[in-house]
Motif scaffolding. Sequence first.
Motif, PDB file in Angstrom:
ATOM      1  N   LEU A 115     -46.282  33.159  18.613  1.00  0.00           N
ATOM      2  CA  LEU A 115     -46.665  32.523  17.363  1.00  0.00           C
ATOM      3  C   LEU A 115     -45.800  31.291  17.128  1.00  0.00           C
ATOM      4  O   LEU A 115     -44.575  31.360  17.243  1.00  0.00           O
ATOM      5  CB  LEU A 115     -46.494  33.482  16.179  1.00  0.00           C
ATOM      6  CG  LEU A 115     -47.574  34.524  15.908  1.00  0.00           C
ATOM      7  CD1 LEU A 115     -47.739  35.472  17.087  1.00  0.00           C
ATOM      8  CD2 LEU A 115     -47.238  35.322  14.652  1.00  0.00           C
ATOM      9  N   ASP A 116     -46.447  30.192  16.817  1.00  0.00           N
ATOM     10  CA  ASP A 116     -45.729  28.968  16.461  1.00  0.00           C
ATOM     11  C   ASP A 116     -45.259  29.118  15.021  1.00  0.00           C
ATOM     12  O   ASP A 116     -46.056  29.028  14.086  1.00  0.00           O
ATOM     13  CB  ASP A 116     -46.660  27.762  16.612  1.00  0.00           C
ATOM     14  CG  ASP A 116     -45.958  26.435  16.349  1.00  0.00           C
ATOM     15  OD1 ASP A 116     -44.881  26.437  15.727  1.00  0.00           O
ATOM     16  OD2 ASP A 116     -46.499  25.401  16.770  1.00  0.00           O
ATOM     17  N   LEU A 117     -43.964  29.364  14.836  1.00  0.00           N
ATOM     18  CA  LEU A 117     -43.452  29.653  13.496  1.00  0.00           C
ATOM     19  C   LEU A 117     -43.569  28.446  12.569  1.00  0.00           C
ATOM     20  O   LEU A 117     -43.785  28.594  11.366  1.00  0.00           O
ATOM     21  CB  LEU A 117     -41.996  30.114  13.587  1.00  0.00           C
ATOM     22  CG  LEU A 117     -41.475  31.031  12.484  1.00  0.00           C
ATOM     23  CD1 LEU A 117     -42.422  32.195  12.235  1.00  0.00           C
ATOM     24  CD2 LEU A 117     -40.083  31.532  12.815  1.00  0.00           C
ATOM     25  N   ASN A 167     -45.274  30.709  -1.123  1.00  0.00           N
ATOM     26  CA  ASN A 167     -44.368  30.221  -0.082  1.00  0.00           C
ATOM     27  C   ASN A 167     -44.076  31.358   0.879  1.00  0.00           C
ATOM     28  O   ASN A 167     -44.473  32.499   0.655  1.00  0.00           O
ATOM     29  CB  ASN A 167     -43.066  29.691  -0.693  1.00  0.00           C
ATOM     30  CG  ASN A 167     -42.290  30.757  -1.423  1.00  0.00           C
ATOM     31  OD1 ASN A 167     -41.656  31.609  -0.800  1.00  0.00           O
ATOM     32  ND2 ASN A 167     -42.337  30.739  -2.758  1.00  0.00           N
ATOM     33  N   TYR A 168     -43.386  31.031   1.958  1.00  0.00           N
ATOM     34  CA  TYR A 168     -43.090  32.036   2.975  1.00  0.00           C
ATOM     35  C   TYR A 168     -41.610  32.403   2.994  1.00  0.00           C
ATOM     36  O   TYR A 168     -41.097  32.832   4.025  1.00  0.00           O
ATOM     37  CB  TYR A 168     -43.531  31.532   4.352  1.00  0.00           C
ATOM     38  CG  TYR A 168     -45.034  31.554   4.538  1.00  0.00           C
ATOM     39  CD1 TYR A 168     -45.689  32.729   4.890  1.00  0.00           C
ATOM     40  CD2 TYR A 168     -45.794  30.407   4.352  1.00  0.00           C
ATOM     41  CE1 TYR A 168     -47.066  32.765   5.056  1.00  0.00           C
ATOM     42  CE2 TYR A 168     -47.172  30.430   4.523  1.00  0.00           C
ATOM     43  CZ  TYR A 168     -47.799  31.610   4.872  1.00  0.00           C
ATOM     44  OH  TYR A 168     -49.164  31.636   5.033  1.00  0.00           O
ATOM     45  N   GLN A 222     -45.334  38.393   5.392  1.00  0.00           N
ATOM     46  CA  GLN A 222     -46.407  37.600   4.802  1.00  0.00           C
ATOM     47  C   GLN A 222     -47.178  36.859   5.893  1.00  0.00           C
ATOM     48  O   GLN A 222     -48.416  36.797   5.872  1.00  0.00           O
ATOM     49  CB  GLN A 222     -45.831  36.599   3.805  1.00  0.00           C
ATOM     50  CG  GLN A 222     -46.869  35.684   3.164  1.00  0.00           C
ATOM     51  CD  GLN A 222     -47.853  36.430   2.276  1.00  0.00           C
ATOM     52  OE1 GLN A 222     -47.472  36.987   1.264  1.00  0.00           O
ATOM     53  NE2 GLN A 222     -49.124  36.448   2.674  1.00  0.00           N
ATOM     54  N   ILE A 223     -46.455  36.308   6.858  1.00  0.00           N
ATOM     55  CA  ILE A 223     -47.105  35.613   7.976  1.00  0.00           C
ATOM     56  C   ILE A 223     -48.015  36.562   8.746  1.00  0.00           C
ATOM     57  O   ILE A 223     -49.165  36.252   9.047  1.00  0.00           O
ATOM     58  CB  ILE A 223     -46.046  34.988   8.908  1.00  0.00           C
ATOM     59  CG1 ILE A 223     -45.314  33.860   8.184  1.00  0.00           C
ATOM     60  CG2 ILE A 223     -46.682  34.484  10.201  1.00  0.00           C
ATOM     61  CD1 ILE A 223     -44.139  33.298   8.957  1.00  0.00           C
ATOM     62  N   ILE A 228     -52.133  36.611   9.477  1.00  0.00           N
ATOM     63  CA  ILE A 228     -52.720  36.552  10.828  1.00  0.00           C
ATOM     64  C   ILE A 228     -53.426  37.854  11.190  1.00  0.00           C
ATOM     65  O   ILE A 228     -54.494  37.853  11.794  1.00  0.00           O
ATOM     66  CB  ILE A 228     -51.627  36.234  11.864  1.00  0.00           C
ATOM     67  CG1 ILE A 228     -50.990  34.875  11.556  1.00  0.00           C
ATOM     68  CG2 ILE A 228     -52.204  36.232  13.279  1.00  0.00           C
ATOM     69  CD1 ILE A 228     -49.806  34.542  12.428  1.00  0.00           C
ATOM     70  N   TYR A 229     -52.791  38.973  10.833  1.00  0.00           N
ATOM     71  CA  TYR A 229     -53.350  40.291  11.142  1.00  0.00           C
ATOM     72  C   TYR A 229     -53.526  41.063   9.841  1.00  0.00           C
ATOM     73  O   TYR A 229     -52.711  41.935   9.510  1.00  0.00           O
ATOM     74  CB  TYR A 229     -52.411  41.074  12.061  1.00  0.00           C
ATOM     75  CG  TYR A 229     -52.006  40.377  13.339  1.00  0.00           C
ATOM     76  CD1 TYR A 229     -52.898  40.242  14.407  1.00  0.00           C
ATOM     77  CD2 TYR A 229     -50.704  39.861  13.499  1.00  0.00           C
ATOM     78  CE1 TYR A 229     -52.521  39.619  15.580  1.00  0.00           C
ATOM     79  CE2 TYR A 229     -50.326  39.239  14.677  1.00  0.00           C
ATOM     80  CZ  TYR A 229     -51.231  39.120  15.712  1.00  0.00           C
ATOM     81  OH  TYR A 229     -50.851  38.503  16.871  1.00  0.00           O
ATOM     82  N   PRO A 230     -54.546  40.771   9.052  1.00  0.00           N
ATOM     83  CA  PRO A 230     -54.729  41.454   7.764  1.00  0.00           C
ATOM     84  C   PRO A 230     -54.795  42.972   7.940  1.00  0.00           C
ATOM     85  O   PRO A 230     -55.482  43.472   8.830  1.00  0.00           O
ATOM     86  CB  PRO A 230     -56.073  40.896   7.256  1.00  0.00           C
ATOM     87  CG  PRO A 230     -56.248  39.599   7.984  1.00  0.00           C
ATOM     88  CD  PRO A 230     -55.635  39.799   9.332  1.00  0.00           C
ATOM     89  N   ALA A 231     -54.055  43.687   7.110  1.00  0.00           N
ATOM     90  CA  ALA A 231     -53.997  45.148   7.203  1.00  0.00           C
ATOM     91  C   ALA A 231     -54.739  45.780   6.043  1.00  0.00           C
ATOM     92  O   ALA A 231     -54.603  45.352   4.895  1.00  0.00           O
ATOM     93  CB  ALA A 231     -52.539  45.617   7.213  1.00  0.00           C
TER      94      ALA A 231
END
Length: 312
Positions: free
Chosen positions: A73-75, A133-134, A153-154, A158-161
């Motif tokens: 993952l590109d942070l 914000n992150y 949060q990221i 990307i991978y909604p749970a």
Amino acid sequence: MSSILDSVNLRTQMVGQNRLELLLFGLETSQRYGINVFKVREVLQCPELTEVPRKTSVIKGMAHIRGETIPVLDLSEAIGRSPVPAEDERRCFLIVAEYNKRTLAFLVRKVDRILNTNWDQIMAPPAEIGSDNYLTAVFEFEKKLIEIIDVEQILADIYPASTDVSDDIATEKVKKAAHELHVLICDDSQVARNQMQRSLENLGVKVTSAKNGREAWLMLKDMAGKGVDVEQYYLMLISDIEMPEMDGYTLTSMIRNDTRMQRMHIILHTSLSGGFNVSMVKKVGADGFLAKFNPDELASVVVKRIEAVSKR
């Protein structure tokens, strides 16, 4: 680069002392960021990546590391900054980490050092910056602010749970027994608090939340000071481990050392992976450890506690 993790073996000595080690790194600007060394498996120069079909450009590809295929993952892009150009990838580094039962590699521009500090030096982000914000925490080092990114949060983006609990766990019998019971949850990540609250409300329990260990401790101490039987008021406490101001290990130790609440049922619920946590749970006196985030597993722990209380 492997030498940067030489001090990792010392981290077990810090458990319960409200201390942590942070690996400092940089993205596309001079701003420095931190990640808990507990979550870091290794740091290495970025190898050649294998492209994969993907819905989001945040995932740069797959890296083949020690027999494993790990998503990269590109942070920078994940937090809304400029992505790393493809031609610069091989000059970057990968921080291979474990979050929420996943092994991931974060692409970063540079890796700085490991910093040994105290959780009470780590502060929640100022409320004035808003919730969009992150950031999960900040702290001052060498007269500059180090930012700790909310990786949960990221990953949720990307991978909604799902937060739904299976019907065979959230039964009508459970809901009937749970409707007057109260659970205290403690986590510095807003997305984690929301996930837990939605899942637990499927069981019918009432939920109170705290943003870090210090806030939870002050809440409990205030209640006990007013004569409230904390052990009876709350069915249980479900707490994260990594939190600014006071971590979950220290919170657990303080509760166990207070005769007014020392029998409170405590589960440590964390994205930190590995068997290490099981031994640390025993060391500080928690009742159990649960890896994030699976709504059925979380609900099952609460149901087990509801059943134990109902038998009394």
